[in-house]
Design an enzyme around this catalytic site. Structure first.
Site, short mmCIF file in Angstrom:
data_model
loop_
_atom_site.label_atom_id
_atom_site.label_comp_id
_atom_site.label_asym_id
_atom_site.label_seq_id
_atom_site.Cartn_x
_atom_site.Cartn_y
_atom_site.Cartn_z
N ARG A 234 39.95 19.18 -21.57
CA ARG A 234 39.80 19.99 -22.57
C ARG A 234 41.31 20.82 -23.27
NH1 ARG A 234 36.39 17.23 -24.25
NH2 ARG A 234 34.90 16.61 -24.79
N GLU A 263 43.12 20.14 -32.51
CA GLU A 263 42.93 19.13 -32.12
C GLU A 263 42.45 18.42 -34.09
OE1 GLU A 263 41.12 16.89 -29.68
OE2 GLU A 263 42.70 17.45 -27.86
N HIS A 281 43.73 12.31 -27.44
CA HIS A 281 42.73 12.46 -26.75
C HIS A 281 41.91 10.73 -26.74
CE1 HIS A 281 38.34 15.60 -26.69
NE2 HIS A 281 38.67 14.66 -25.94
P1 NAD Z 1 31.29 18.33 -14.93
O1 NAD Z 1 30.47 19.20 -15.23
O2 NAD Z 1 31.02 17.29 -13.97
O3 NAD Z 1 32.01 19.06 -14.13
C1 NAD Z 1 33.12 20.40 -14.34
C2 NAD Z 1 33.58 20.78 -13.38
O4 NAD Z 1 34.14 22.28 -13.64
C3 NAD Z 1 32.06 21.64 -11.76
O5 NAD Z 1 31.94 21.54 -10.69
C4 NAD Z 1 32.24 23.41 -12.56
O6 NAD Z 1 31.38 23.48 -11.25
C5 NAD Z 1 33.81 23.72 -12.36
N1 NAD Z 1 34.05 25.14 -13.21
C6 NAD Z 1 33.06 25.18 -14.22
N2 NAD Z 1 34.22 26.32 -14.70
C7 NAD Z 1 34.66 26.29 -13.63
C8 NAD Z 1 35.88 27.45 -13.41
N3 NAD Z 1 36.02 28.42 -14.05
N4 NAD Z 1 37.37 27.51 -12.10
C9 NAD Z 1 36.96 25.95 -11.64
N5 NAD Z 1 36.09 24.97 -11.87
C10 NAD Z 1 34.86 25.23 -13.00
O7 NAD Z 1 32.11 17.94 -15.87
P2 NAD Z 1 32.54 16.61 -16.48
O8 NAD Z 1 32.26 15.42 -16.38
O9 NAD Z 1 33.60 16.51 -14.92
O10 NAD Z 1 34.17 16.49 -17.05
C11 NAD Z 1 35.08 17.91 -17.06
C12 NAD Z 1 36.03 18.12 -18.41
O11 NAD Z 1 36.54 16.34 -18.78
C13 NAD Z 1 35.10 18.21 -19.80
O12 NAD Z 1 36.27 19.37 -20.25
C14 NAD Z 1 34.89 17.13 -19.82
O13 NAD Z 1 34.38 17.56 -21.53
C15 NAD Z 1 36.33 16.67 -20.72
N6 NAD Z 1 36.56 14.84 -20.57
C16 NAD Z 1 37.19 15.14 -21.42
C17 NAD Z 1 37.64 13.71 -21.93
C18 NAD Z 1 38.42 12.70 -22.71
O14 NAD Z 1 38.41 12.37 -23.72
N7 NAD Z 1 40.19 13.19 -22.31
C19 NAD Z 1 36.82 12.48 -21.09
C20 NAD Z 1 35.43 12.69 -20.63
C21 NAD Z 1 35.00 14.88 -20.17
C1 MLT Z 2 33.94 13.84 -24.20
O1 MLT Z 2 34.16 14.91 -23.84
O2 MLT Z 2 32.82 13.01 -24.10
C2 MLT Z 2 35.41 12.98 -24.57
O3 MLT Z 2 36.21 14.49 -25.08
C3 MLT Z 2 35.66 12.07 -25.60
C4 MLT Z 2 34.87 11.65 -27.07
O4 MLT Z 2 35.27 12.86 -27.80
O5 MLT Z 2 35.45 10.59 -27.50
#
Ligand code: NAD
Ligand code: MLT
Length: 313
Positions: A234, A263, A281
């Site tokens: 994010r 964004e 993104h």
């Molecule tokens: P998740 O909840 O499975 O994992 C997140 C991890 O971060 C957890 O293990 C948690 O303990 C840890 N965490 C929380 N606060 C923390 C801190 N202060 N310091 C260190 N670790 C900490 O989440 P996920 O499914 O792996 O997703 C991770 C990120 O990816 C999220 O921000 C999600 O929105 C993003 N994401 C982005 C896209 C994209 O299109 N770019 C797609 C999917 C997810």
């Molecule tokens: C998500 O959190 O799943 C991603 O940011 C991707 C999206 O929104 O498409």
């Protein structure tokens, strides 16, 4: 005959998901609808499906007098005020597992293209210059990657980078030691410790008050000279002004960004740096992930409107 429930979909979702919704509900597919129009008509719907752009906040939910469920077609729910939804009796459902592989693969893609200057070299070559000097990169082999947040995506990134013979270290204060062991990541107890040892830092936490600007000037001050950064989680988890400072001073040598503090991002000052590879993104934007996300959110919204138990609330 009972009237069909109505759902508005305010951002792009896969056709497979729309078909499923249409089989049970009246669907208004309004990808890109303006905020003001959405606010004007939201009281006509029983369900709302969004991705990451639509802000589902108090302003919206208090006008949404019929709304029973908000479906987040994706993972992060930082664009949804879950407390406000709960106060107004609205269920929030998301699809946390449907796009994690794609996000992990996009992380690897940004990491490789940033350390090998792929996007920059591509631009220069296509603009008519055959040159190799500026683009010399670094190998991943034997280097240390610091993963911040070893959850679903962070752990997939760890597994994939092990295949490059990288040394994986991780900082995540909220998980058991067993998880570090399972993914072959050496546990670091502080972010500073991770920053001191990592050649590349990649962040995979949710965005919240605690993680906004988690990687900032202070953390970068203790990082290795020439550190690489990747953010496919994010915008703002790595502070953008600190990235610019680090690029100017030479502290940071490569950056891969899929997400931005603001964004849609246009005219972001980071776009001026050749060593920064950017995508708009796209982490979840694969055919496979979008099919899973679309179908999964449709199933959950239909279930919620039927009064069933929704798995990802
Ligand atoms: P998740 O909840 O499975 O994992 C997140 C991890 O971060 C957890 O293990 C948690 O303990 C840890 N965490 C929380 N606060 C923390 C801190 N202060 N310091 C260190 N670790 C900490 O989440 P996920 O499914 O792996 O997703 C991770 C990120 O990816 C999220 O921000 C999600 O929105 C993003 N994401 C982005 C896209 C994209 O299109 N770019 C797609 C999917 C997810
Ligand atoms: C998500 O959190 O799943 C991603 O940011 C991707 C999206 O929104 O498409």
């Amino acid at each position: 005959m009972m009237e069909r429930k109505r759902v508005i979909v305010s951002e792009r979702i896969a056709e497979e998901g729309l078909q499923l919704l249409r089989s049970e509900l009246d669907v208004d597919y309004r990808d890109g609808i303006s905020r003001s129009e959405l606010l004007d008509i939201i009281d006509q719907y029983d369900a709302l499906i969004v991705r990451s752009v639509t802000q589902v906040n108090e302003e919206l939910v208090k006008k949404a007098t019929r709304l029973k469920v908000v479906g987040r077609a994706g993972n992060g729910i930082d664009n949804i005020d879950v407390d406000a939804c709960t106060r107004y009796g609205i269920i929030v459902a998301n699809t946390p597992d449907s796009n994690t592989i794609s996000a992990a693969e996009q992380t690897i893609s940004l990491l490789l293209s940033s350390v090998r200057n792929t996007a920059w070299a591509n631009d220069v070559l296509k603009a008519g210059t055959w040159d190799r000097k500026p683009f010399r990169g670094t190998e991943l082999y034997g280097k240390t990657v610091g993963i911040v947040g070893l959850g679903r995506i962070g752990s997939m990134v760890a597994t994939r980078l092990k295949a490059f013979n990288m040394n994986v270290i991780a900082y995540d204060p909220y998980i058991a030691d067993e998880r570090f062991e399972r993914f072959g990541a050496e546990k670091k107890n502080t972010l500073e410790e991770l920053a001191q040892e990592a050649d590349i830092i990649t962040v995979h936490t949710p965005r919240n008050e605690e993680t906004m600007h988690l990687i900032n000037e202070d953390i970068l001050a203790v990082a290795k000279n020439g550190v690489g950064l990747v953010n496919c989680a994010r915008g703002g988890i790595i502070k953008e002004s600190a990235i610019i400072e680090g690029l100017e001073s030479g502290k940071i040598s490569s950056v891969g960004l899929d997400v931005f503090e603001k964004e849609p991002a246009t005219g972001n000052p980071l776009f001026n740096y050749s060593r920064v590879v950017c995508t708009p993104h796209l982490g979840a934007d694969t055919y496979e992930a979008q099919k899973r996300v679309g179908e999964n959110i449709a199933e959950q919204v239909i279930l919620a409107l039927k009064g069933g138990i929704v798995p990802n609330v």
